[in-house]
Design a protein around this motif. Sequence first.
Motif, mmCIF file in Angstrom:
data_model
loop_
_atom_site.group_PDB
_atom_site.id
_atom_site.type_symbol
_atom_site.label_atom_id
_atom_site.label_comp_id
_atom_site.label_asym_id
_atom_site.label_seq_id
_atom_site.Cartn_x
_atom_site.Cartn_y
_atom_site.Cartn_z
ATOM 1 N N ALA A 1 0.839 -1.199 0.000
ATOM 2 C CA ALA A 1 0.000 0.000 0.000
ATOM 3 C C ALA A 1 0.873 1.248 0.000
ATOM 4 C CB ALA A 1 -0.934 -0.009 1.208
ATOM 5 N N TYR A 2 1.937 1.222 0.817
ATOM 6 C CA TYR A 2 2.867 2.354 0.863
ATOM 7 C C TYR A 2 3.498 2.585 -0.506
ATOM 8 C CZ TYR A 2 7.020 5.089 1.824
ATOM 9 O OH TYR A 2 7.990 6.058 1.785
ATOM 10 N N GLU A 3 3.996 1.529 -1.136
ATOM 11 C CA GLU A 3 4.645 1.655 -2.442
ATOM 12 C C GLU A 3 3.673 2.154 -3.506
ATOM 13 O OE1 GLU A 3 6.432 -2.177 -3.064
ATOM 14 O OE2 GLU A 3 7.942 -1.831 -1.513
ATOM 15 N N PHE A 4 2.432 1.666 -3.468
ATOM 16 C CA PHE A 4 1.417 2.133 -4.423
ATOM 17 C C PHE A 4 1.176 3.634 -4.252
ATOM 18 C CE2 PHE A 4 -2.989 3.508 -4.735
ATOM 19 C CZ PHE A 4 -3.177 3.408 -6.106
ATOM 20 N N TYR A 5 0.908 4.071 -3.013
ATOM 21 C CA TYR A 5 0.574 5.473 -2.788
ATOM 22 C C TYR A 5 1.778 6.382 -3.027
ATOM 23 C CZ TYR A 5 -2.090 9.392 -0.961
ATOM 24 O OH TYR A 5 -2.755 10.586 -0.835
ATOM 25 N N ASN A 6 2.966 5.910 -2.703
ATOM 26 C CA ASN A 6 4.177 6.683 -2.969
ATOM 27 C C ASN A 6 4.368 6.870 -4.473
ATOM 28 O OD1 ASN A 6 6.477 8.100 -2.078
ATOM 29 N ND2 ASN A 6 7.756 6.324 -2.488
ATOM 30 N N ALA A 7 4.146 5.819 -5.260
ATOM 31 C CA ALA A 7 4.241 5.925 -6.721
ATOM 32 C C ALA A 7 3.167 6.855 -7.267
ATOM 33 C CB ALA A 7 4.138 4.541 -7.358
ATOM 34 N N TYR A 8 1.949 6.745 -6.736
ATOM 35 C CA TYR A 8 0.857 7.618 -7.154
ATOM 36 C C TYR A 8 1.205 9.080 -6.853
ATOM 37 C CZ TYR A 8 -3.550 10.115 -6.967
ATOM 38 O OH TYR A 8 -4.529 11.051 -7.145
ATOM 39 N N GLY A 9 1.671 9.348 -5.627
ATOM 40 C CA GLY A 9 2.042 10.707 -5.253
ATOM 41 C C GLY A 9 3.141 11.257 -6.147
ATOM 42 N N GLY A 10 4.112 10.405 -6.483
ATOM 43 C CA GLY A 10 5.189 10.827 -7.375
ATOM 44 C C GLY A 10 4.679 11.202 -8.754
ATOM 45 N N ARG A 11 3.686 10.457 -9.254
ATOM 46 C CA ARG A 11 3.121 10.748 -10.581
ATOM 47 C C ARG A 11 2.357 12.062 -10.605
ATOM 48 N NH1 ARG A 11 1.772 5.350 -10.435
ATOM 49 N NH2 ARG A 11 -0.408 5.840 -10.026
ATOM 50 N N VAL A 12 1.613 12.354 -9.526
ATOM 51 C CA VAL A 12 0.793 13.564 -9.531
ATOM 52 C C VAL A 12 1.467 14.745 -8.851
ATOM 53 C CG1 VAL A 12 -1.376 12.307 -9.730
ATOM 54 C CG2 VAL A 12 -0.531 12.912 -7.479
ATOM 55 N N GLY A 13 2.667 14.524 -8.255
ATOM 56 C CA GLY A 13 3.454 15.662 -7.806
ATOM 57 C C GLY A 13 3.550 15.910 -6.318
ATOM 58 N N PHE A 14 3.438 14.889 -5.471
ATOM 59 C CA PHE A 14 3.664 15.111 -4.055
ATOM 60 C C PHE A 14 4.336 13.898 -3.420
ATOM 61 C CE2 PHE A 14 -0.616 13.286 -4.201
ATOM 62 C CZ PHE A 14 -0.628 12.389 -3.143
ATOM 63 N N SER A 15 4.991 14.138 -2.294
ATOM 64 C CA SER A 15 5.608 13.065 -1.519
ATOM 65 C C SER A 15 4.660 12.688 -0.389
ATOM 66 C CB SER A 15 6.935 13.528 -0.920
ATOM 67 O OG SER A 15 7.843 13.819 -1.945
ATOM 68 N N ILE A 16 4.857 11.497 0.161
ATOM 69 C CA ILE A 16 3.949 11.046 1.212
ATOM 70 C C ILE A 16 4.704 10.817 2.513
ATOM 71 C CG2 ILE A 16 2.441 9.973 -0.490
ATOM 72 C CD1 ILE A 16 3.395 7.238 0.632
ATOM 73 N N GLN A 17 3.919 10.707 3.590
ATOM 74 C CA GLN A 17 4.466 10.350 4.889
ATOM 75 C C GLN A 17 3.502 9.398 5.579
ATOM 76 O OE1 GLN A 17 4.832 13.933 7.150
ATOM 77 N NE2 GLN A 17 2.677 14.401 7.095
ATOM 78 N N MET A 18 4.026 8.575 6.481
ATOM 79 C CA MET A 18 3.202 7.672 7.268
ATOM 80 C C MET A 18 2.672 8.434 8.474
ATOM 81 S SD MET A 18 5.192 4.108 7.458
ATOM 82 C CE MET A 18 5.880 3.317 6.030
#
Length: 184
Positions: free
Chosen positions: A9-26
């Motif tokens: 789930a983390y890897e999916f959302y991190n990749a998604y955020g990278g595609r649309v222009g933001f970084s994520i945090q837990m």
Amino acid sequence: MEFDMEQEAYEFYNAYGGRVGFSIQMEYFSNSRKTEKLLTRLFTCYKEGVRKKDRRDKHTTTPRVETRTGCGARIHIKYDEAKGKYLVDNFLDAEQMITNILWADPKMITDYGHFGDVVTFDTTYKLLHGNCPFALFLGVNQHQETTVFGAALMYDETSDSFVWLFDTFLKAMPGKIPKTILTD
């Protein structure tokens, strides 16, 4: 959506955020008291929330750049014991659909603080199959070069969307209202 492990789930959302222009945090999580198995986890944009008031000396000449803008991008996963998988419980908005998005990074916010007296706003670009408007907030720096203050993808061109966009832009650019806005 469902995932076998939290890491997926983390890897999916991190990749998604990278595609649309933001970084994520837990963010927060909860574990089972009996088995210590992860039950829920929230991942958010790294710009989630707002910074508390700076308690440093009021005469500071170089304050820290504001990086938190109250972004609401998030994904919440919950463990489904019957399936043995993590299910997406909540993603970005209640209707499972992205409507309007504004992007402004720390450099854009700093540039706006210096050169944001006059802002050009343009929505003449249409993207994707649904003709989603792409909006730009632009200005001119001290070298007479175009400077981007923010960019937005809008669901439509209704007055509600524009009210949301301008309110969100002002929240992202704390403390400064442009003196002039030029638009078509």
